[in-house]
Design a protein around this motif. Structure first.
Motif, PDB file in Angstrom:
ATOM      1  N   ALA A   4     -16.845  19.037  -5.548  1.00 30.76           N
ATOM      2  CA  ALA A   4     -18.091  19.673  -5.975  1.00 30.76           C
ATOM      3  C   ALA A   4     -18.650  19.027  -7.235  1.00 30.76           C
ATOM      4  CB  ALA A   4     -17.866  21.163  -6.218  1.00 30.76           C
ATOM      5  N   MET A   5     -17.869  18.215  -7.933  1.00 29.46           N
ATOM      6  CA  MET A   5     -18.372  17.521  -9.113  1.00 29.46           C
ATOM      7  C   MET A   5     -19.594  16.670  -8.779  1.00 29.46           C
ATOM      8  SD  MET A   5     -15.042  16.410 -11.385  1.00 29.46           S
ATOM      9  CE  MET A   5     -13.781  16.216 -10.119  1.00 29.46           C
ATOM     10  N   VAL A   6     -19.669  16.162  -7.552  1.00 29.01           N
ATOM     11  CA  VAL A   6     -20.815  15.335  -7.152  1.00 29.01           C
ATOM     12  C   VAL A   6     -22.090  16.165  -7.103  1.00 29.01           C
ATOM     13  CG1 VAL A   6     -21.802  13.958  -5.271  1.00 29.01           C
ATOM     14  CG2 VAL A   6     -19.400  13.670  -5.904  1.00 29.01           C
ATOM     15  N   GLU A   7     -22.052  17.318  -6.403  1.00 28.36           N
ATOM     16  CA  GLU A   7     -23.246  18.160  -6.303  1.00 28.36           C
ATOM     17  C   GLU A   7     -23.616  18.812  -7.632  1.00 28.36           C
ATOM     18  OE1 GLU A   7     -21.631  17.859  -2.178  1.00 28.36           O
ATOM     19  OE2 GLU A   7     -20.748  18.387  -4.103  1.00 28.36           O
ATOM     20  N   PHE A   8     -22.611  19.213  -8.401  1.00 25.16           N
ATOM     21  CA  PHE A   8     -22.882  19.985  -9.617  1.00 25.16           C
ATOM     22  C   PHE A   8     -23.383  19.123 -10.769  1.00 25.16           C
ATOM     23  CE2 PHE A   8     -19.968  23.852  -8.585  1.00 25.16           C
ATOM     24  CZ  PHE A   8     -20.714  24.068  -7.443  1.00 25.16           C
ATOM     25  N   LYS A   9     -23.336  17.796 -10.626  1.00 22.01           N
ATOM     26  CA  LYS A   9     -23.948  16.942 -11.634  1.00 22.01           C
ATOM     27  C   LYS A   9     -25.443  17.207 -11.756  1.00 22.01           C
ATOM     28  CE  LYS A   9     -22.661  12.939 -10.044  1.00 22.01           C
ATOM     29  NZ  LYS A   9     -22.506  11.465  -9.936  1.00 22.01           N
ATOM     30  N   ALA A  10     -26.049  17.753 -10.713  1.00 26.17           N
ATOM     31  CA  ALA A  10     -27.496  17.989 -10.704  1.00 26.17           C
ATOM     32  C   ALA A  10     -27.889  19.266 -11.424  1.00 26.17           C
ATOM     33  CB  ALA A  10     -27.996  18.035  -9.260  1.00 26.17           C
ATOM     34  N   LEU A  11     -26.905  20.038 -11.916  1.00 30.33           N
ATOM     35  CA  LEU A  11     -27.194  21.303 -12.586  1.00 30.33           C
ATOM     36  C   LEU A  11     -26.712  21.287 -14.027  1.00 30.33           C
ATOM     37  CD1 LEU A  11     -26.203  24.034  -9.976  1.00 30.33           C
ATOM     38  CD2 LEU A  11     -28.495  23.296 -10.600  1.00 30.33           C
ATOM     39  N   ASP A  12     -27.409  22.020 -14.864  1.00 29.71           N
ATOM     40  CA  ASP A  12     -26.958  22.320 -16.216  1.00 29.71           C
ATOM     41  C   ASP A  12     -26.740  23.823 -16.337  1.00 29.71           C
ATOM     42  OD1 ASP A  12     -28.890  19.882 -18.098  1.00 29.71           O
ATOM     43  OD2 ASP A  12     -26.805  19.840 -17.440  1.00 29.71           O
TER      44      ASP A  12
END
Length: 262
Positions: free
Chosen positions: A241-249
């Motif tokens: 999930a680190m890949v998808e969650f890079k898009a969120l702050d």
């Protein structure tokens, strides 16, 4: 007040904004949520294993039929639940895993709620139940109550199937993510981890029956390796999930003044 913002600089850990600009007080990349979950969960199991091997090796490889040298590697249950201080270190570290695990489910809901609201709700509900059953088998060990421990572990594995399938189908549904090629590659990695996780179950069952029913020397050690493989693949799956969650702050936002609330 907290909030979620689009992250245009995924590598940044903490940034401060002035209130006069109307921005966030502080924000961190959502990447840190699955990262911390991976670190805490891995540390819990690895720490218990190292302590057990160093302090109680012969005791934790012993089972009801055989001991060392026929059996020479401990099962997960014996490692995390049978002996002090390994059990206590494990339970402390796995408790530290819980906040990031619950936040992981919440962020998946945020990512998917616009594009697939029903799927987002199902994933959150299953993820929450899966977290509860995980607590059942890590805090009620086989030494405490063998039946409760086994029921909770079986329930956890049954819930893992829809949990992983929903994520396999949903990882590319987020309107926030912006790199289609990276998402496709991550979906492929998820698929392989999914296959390795469930591919480990049939041989694990086979060796457990060999040990429990046929009393084959060394079978429990083989069973233990597949049991540990499930732990590795489980943690690995959520780490992606680190890949998808890079898009969120994750942001701390200033609240409205009292006079504006009235």
């Amino acid at each position: 007040m907290t909030g979620l913002l689009r992250n245009d600089a995924p590598g940044a850990f903490a940034r401060e904004f002035h209130l006069s600009s109307g921005g966030a007080l502080h924000k961190i990349s959502g990447w840190w949520v699955p990262f911390l979950h991976t670190v805490c969960a891995s540390s819990a199991f690895l720490g218990a294993l190292v302590i057990g091997l160093q302090l109680h090796y012969h005791k934790i490889v012993q089972n009801e039929h055989f001991g060392y040298p026929d059996e020479w590697f401990p099962s997960v249950s014996a490692t995390i639940g049978d002996r002090y201080p390994g059990r206590n270190v494990f339970q402390l570290l796995i408790a530290l895993t819980c906040p990031s695990r619950l936040l992981l489910h919440a962020l998946w809901y945020v990512l998917l709620s616009r594009a697939a609201p029903t799927r987002a709700k199902a994933l959150f509900g299953i993820g929450f139940l899966r977290t509860m059953t995980c607590g059942g088998w890590v805090y009620v060990t086989s030494s405490d109550d063998h039946d409760v421990h086994d029921v909770m572990m079986i329930a956890y594995m049954l819930l893992t199937l829809p949990y992983m399938i929903l994520l396999l189908k949903s990882g590319d549904k987020s309107p926030f993510t912006h790199n289609a090629k990276e998402l496709a590659a991550n979906r492929s990695r998820r698929k392989w981890v999914f296959l390795m996780f469930f591919g480990s179950i049939p041989p694990m069952i086979y060796f457990f029956i060999s040990h429990k029913v046929h009393r084959v020397a060394g079978a429990y050690t083989s069973y233990a390796f597949f049991e540990w493989a499930l732990i590795v693949f489980d943690v690995m799956f959520d780490s992606l999930a680190m890949v998808e969650f890079k898009a969120l702050d994750l942001a701390v936002l200033p609240g409205k003044p009292d006079e504006q609330r009235e």
